[in-house]
Design a protein around this motif. Structure first.
Motif, PDB file in Angstrom:
ATOM      1  N   ARG A 149       0.822  -1.208   0.000  1.00  0.00           N
ATOM      2  CA  ARG A 149       0.000   0.000   0.000  1.00  0.00           C
ATOM      3  C   ARG A 149       0.861   1.265   0.000  1.00  0.00           C
ATOM      4  N   GLN A 150       2.057   1.175   0.570  1.00  0.00           N
ATOM      5  CA  GLN A 150       2.950   2.338   0.634  1.00  0.00           C
ATOM      6  C   GLN A 150       3.830   2.476  -0.604  1.00  0.00           C
ATOM      7  N   PHE A 331      11.451   4.213   8.814  1.00  0.00           N
ATOM      8  CA  PHE A 331      12.843   4.071   8.378  1.00  0.00           C
ATOM      9  C   PHE A 331      12.932   3.901   6.864  1.00  0.00           C
ATOM     10  N   LEU A 332      12.114   3.013   6.291  1.00  0.00           N
ATOM     11  CA  LEU A 332      12.155   2.774   4.843  1.00  0.00           C
ATOM     12  C   LEU A 332      11.749   4.019   4.067  1.00  0.00           C
ATOM     13  N   ALA A 333      10.786   4.750   4.580  1.00  0.00           N
ATOM     14  CA  ALA A 333      10.371   5.983   3.900  1.00  0.00           C
ATOM     15  C   ALA A 333      11.517   6.976   3.847  1.00  0.00           C
ATOM     16  N   ASN A 337      11.501   6.911   0.101  1.00  0.00           N
ATOM     17  CA  ASN A 337      10.304   7.689  -0.245  1.00  0.00           C
ATOM     18  C   ASN A 337      10.161   8.857   0.728  1.00  0.00           C
ATOM     19  N   ARG A 338      11.066   9.826   0.606  1.00  0.00           N
ATOM     20  CA  ARG A 338      11.120  10.923   1.565  1.00  0.00           C
ATOM     21  C   ARG A 338       9.868  11.791   1.530  1.00  0.00           C
ATOM     22  N   GLY A 339       9.094  11.721   0.453  1.00  0.00           N
ATOM     23  CA  GLY A 339       7.887  12.533   0.370  1.00  0.00           C
ATOM     24  C   GLY A 339       6.699  11.950   1.113  1.00  0.00           C
ATOM     25  N   THR A 341       4.159  11.038   3.954  1.00  0.00           N
ATOM     26  CA  THR A 341       3.746  11.696   5.194  1.00  0.00           C
ATOM     27  C   THR A 341       3.627  10.692   6.327  1.00  0.00           C
ATOM     28  N   ALA A 342       3.590  11.199   7.562  1.00  0.00           N
ATOM     29  CA  ALA A 342       3.477  10.330   8.728  1.00  0.00           C
ATOM     30  C   ALA A 342       2.229   9.474   8.667  1.00  0.00           C
ATOM     31  N   GLU A 343       1.124  10.020   8.149  1.00  0.00           N
ATOM     32  CA  GLU A 343      -0.107   9.227   8.050  1.00  0.00           C
ATOM     33  C   GLU A 343       0.041   8.079   7.063  1.00  0.00           C
ATOM     34  N   GLN A 344       0.854   8.277   6.036  1.00  0.00           N
ATOM     35  CA  GLN A 344       0.985   7.243   5.004  1.00  0.00           C
ATOM     36  C   GLN A 344       1.791   6.042   5.510  1.00  0.00           C
ATOM     37  N   TRP A 345       2.695   6.269   6.448  1.00  0.00           N
ATOM     38  CA  TRP A 345       3.445   5.106   6.943  1.00  0.00           C
ATOM     39  C   TRP A 345       2.869   4.526   8.237  1.00  0.00           C
ATOM     40  N   MET A 346       1.669   4.919   8.585  1.00  0.00           N
ATOM     41  CA  MET A 346       0.981   4.280   9.714  1.00  0.00           C
ATOM     42  C   MET A 346       0.469   2.907   9.296  1.00  0.00           C
TER      43      MET A 346
END
Length: 606
Positions: A149-150, A331-333, A337-339, A341-346
């Protein structure tokens, strides 16, 4: 307790204590195992560490049976089933790491992703249901689905003996297997390397952005493959890296794997690549923030990359739970994938498909003609034999044999004397070679007599050499003490942390040769009598200098049975066995006469 002779020998390393008691030999006293609390060495420079890192890489590959590297035969990858879901899809996949040997897994793919995505390898831990395990404390499907999903392509594959990969049990090894380095750890590491090949081959994957993460036994595989495969650009071992518990499972242990090291150093081999070490309060990683992580960070600091390694410590039992997963997503983001957001890696809730839709062989029926354990073993041996030792350059062959024996061919030494009695040790290693040393003129002689140094000097051969005036060193072959013998008998992972007695004898011969070279010029003559003939041959084969060899092989033919009964060194057949040693000493003839009849013996010269 035998007499202990004391003398102060002035050496560059200080005072040396001479003793004749074998209990003073660290190999018979301080015997490590998988629950030993290891102290991590501090490295003064990047060069110092990289020398160790390169040595450890060879040690891990050799222990795994991957020197020489098996031929990478076609994977024959097959997608057995494809399932589409909202935002991702799951494929049930089978590949062939060895011809006819199947590795199963699930590929988690993002839906609608444009371009090539980072690839994440997921080795699972020792939870009962393997890659299908889904519970609050540990869930492989939740990890795979959330990664997809990420925007990642994640490949979760089986441990040996789990789920679809059942051609061998999870636990297997016999002495014959060990001689060829065929065991769960080596097979599993090869599976990991081939799984990475498969992930990199997928058109959806950016082969330059590969990472690996796993928990527990999966974290062991994470640090192993990261240590030996530079394609891994980032890693996240979860709840495994510890100085006080190394594994204790067949897929985490192998002969020679952790000689002189621990998982802390193996994990640090990731440096300077980014790594997140996840730990928790209720297992063997409870001290990671104050012990293991600072030791690893010091190694990253040698590269001025201390910011590339991090630790997240969670108040939980042994796990790869939601909190651990979210730490890894973050960590992987940061790496790929530095762009985001915190909500996306929840971590988002997932609905896990039924087992029979996730497995490649849902009914438990493997493909027709599927090999069993014996046939997989034969495939492993064939893979080894496809790169004949005769084709290897001599320096590579010698190095491969040294790795299997795990010997220091040219050690720094210190010695002490009491009359003609000598004790020699490798600097900082605290092993001890005792014997008798009589200086002289001419070519030095090293006698290896299974009865010991005193008997060697009193033999007709010893008296003949003494009468000639040549320098003579006779050593006492290494013998295990009572504690060591007991641990060998009851600790099934003894050889992960300790060499075999036969390999220790080879090391002692090399240590003795170093002493001779430091005291006399000229090519040493090594004479191996009786049971010491075979250790003498292998020591001569890996010695860093030319030696003359007279060795009584007593009919040793180099068969598996010979090695099991007379010179047990795991992995020795994998690198060519007797033929390799004979080639290195430049002789293809077996010595069948006794050294007392030296004129009738072939002299093998490297």
């Amino acid at each position: 307790m035998g007499r202990v002779f004391l003398c102060a020998a002035v050496l560059s390393h200080g005072l040396f204590i001479f003793g004749a008691d074998s209990t003073l030999d660290v190999r018979n006293g301080d015997i490590p195992n998988f629950k030993t609390h290891f102290q991590t060495r501090e490295y003064k420079s990047k060069k110092d560490w990289e020398n160790q890192r390169n040595r450890l890489k060879q040690q891990i590959l050799s222990a795994a049976g991957l020197i020489p590297t098996p031929v990478k035969t076609p994977l024959h990858a097959r997608v057995i089933r494809h399932q589409d879901f909202a935002g991702y899809s799951i494929e049930s996949v089978v590949i062939e790491p060895l011809p006819g040997y199947y590795l199963g897994g699930n590929l988690y793919l993002p839906a609608g992703h444009k371009g090539r995505a980072p690839g994440i390898l997921i080795p699972h831990g020792h939870w009962k249901r393997g890659r299908l395990e889904d519970q609050s404390t540990y869930s492989v499907p939740a990890l795979g689905i959330n990664l997809a999903r990420q925007g990642y392509v994640a490949f979760a594959y089986d441990m040996v003996g789990y789920n679809d990969t059942r051609q061998t049990p999870h636990s297997f090894i016999t002495p014959a297997h060990a001689l060829w380095s065929f065991h769960p750890m080596g097979l599993q590491l090869w599976n990991s390397i081939r799984a990475l090949d498969y992930l990199q081959s997928r058109p959806e994957v950016d082969g330059n952005r590969l990472a690996v993460t796993g928990a527990s036994g999966g974290a062991s595989q994470t640090i192993f493959i990261t240590a030996v495969d530079d394609r891994v650009k980032a890693s996240a071992p979860v709840n495994m890296v510890s100085a006080s518990m190394q594994g204790g499972d067949p897929c985490e242990e192998a002969p020679n794997l952790r000689l002189g090291t621990s998982n802390v150093e193996i994990a640090a081999m990731a440096a300077p690549r980014p790594m997140l070490v996840v730990s928790c309060t209720q297992d063997w990683t409870r001290r990671t923030p104050v012990e293991e992580f600072p030791a690893i960070k010091k190694i990253y600091d040698l590269y001025s990359r201390g910011s590339q390694v991090g630790n997240v410590h969670i108040d939980a039992e042994h796990n790869y739970n939601r909190q651990s997963r979210e730490a890894v997503y973050r960590f992987l983001a940061a790496q790929f994938n530095r762009g985001m957001t915190a909500e996306q890696w929840m971590d988002q809730p997932v609905e896990v498909p039924a087992d029979d839709t996730m497995l490649a062989f849902a009914k438990g029926d493997l493909p027709p003609g599927t090999e069993n354990l014996d046939d997989v073993f034969n495939s492993w041996k064939i893979a080894a034999q496809m790169q004949p030792e005769r084709a290897m350059p001599l320096n590579e062959l010698r190095e491969s044999l040294r790795n299997v024996l795990s010997v220091d061919a040219d050690p720094a030494i210190e010695s002490g004397m009491d009359a003609d009695r000598i004790s020699i040790s490798r600097v900082r290693m605290h092993d001890r070679v005792t014997g008798r040393w009589v200086p002289g003129k001419g070519t030095p002689v090293l006698i290896l007599d299974p009865r010991g140094a005193d008997a060697a000097l009193l033999s007709d051969l010893g008296l003949e050499i003494l009468h000639s005036g040549r320098p003579l060193l006779a050593i006492n072959p290494f013998r295990p003490g009572r504690e060591r013998e007991s641990q060998q008998r009851f600790d099934k992972y003894f050889l992960s942390y300790n060499r075999t007695d036969e390999a220790e004898q080879v090391q002692d011969i090399l240590t003795a040769l170093t002493f001779l070279r430091s005291h006399n010029k000229g090519k040493p003559e090594v004479i191996g009598i009786g049971k010491m003939g075979v250790p003498g041959l292998f020591a001569a084969a890996v010695a860093p200098v030319e030696v003359s060899l007279i060795s009584d092989l007593q009919g040793f033919s180099g068969s598996d049975e010979d090695f099991e009964q007379r010179f047990f060194v795991p992995g020795i057949q994998r690198v060519g066995g007797l033929n390799a040693a004979m080639r290195l000493v430049n002789s293809l003839r077996a010595t069948i006469s006794a050294p007392e009849h030296r004129k009738n013996l072939p002299v093998a010269v490297d």
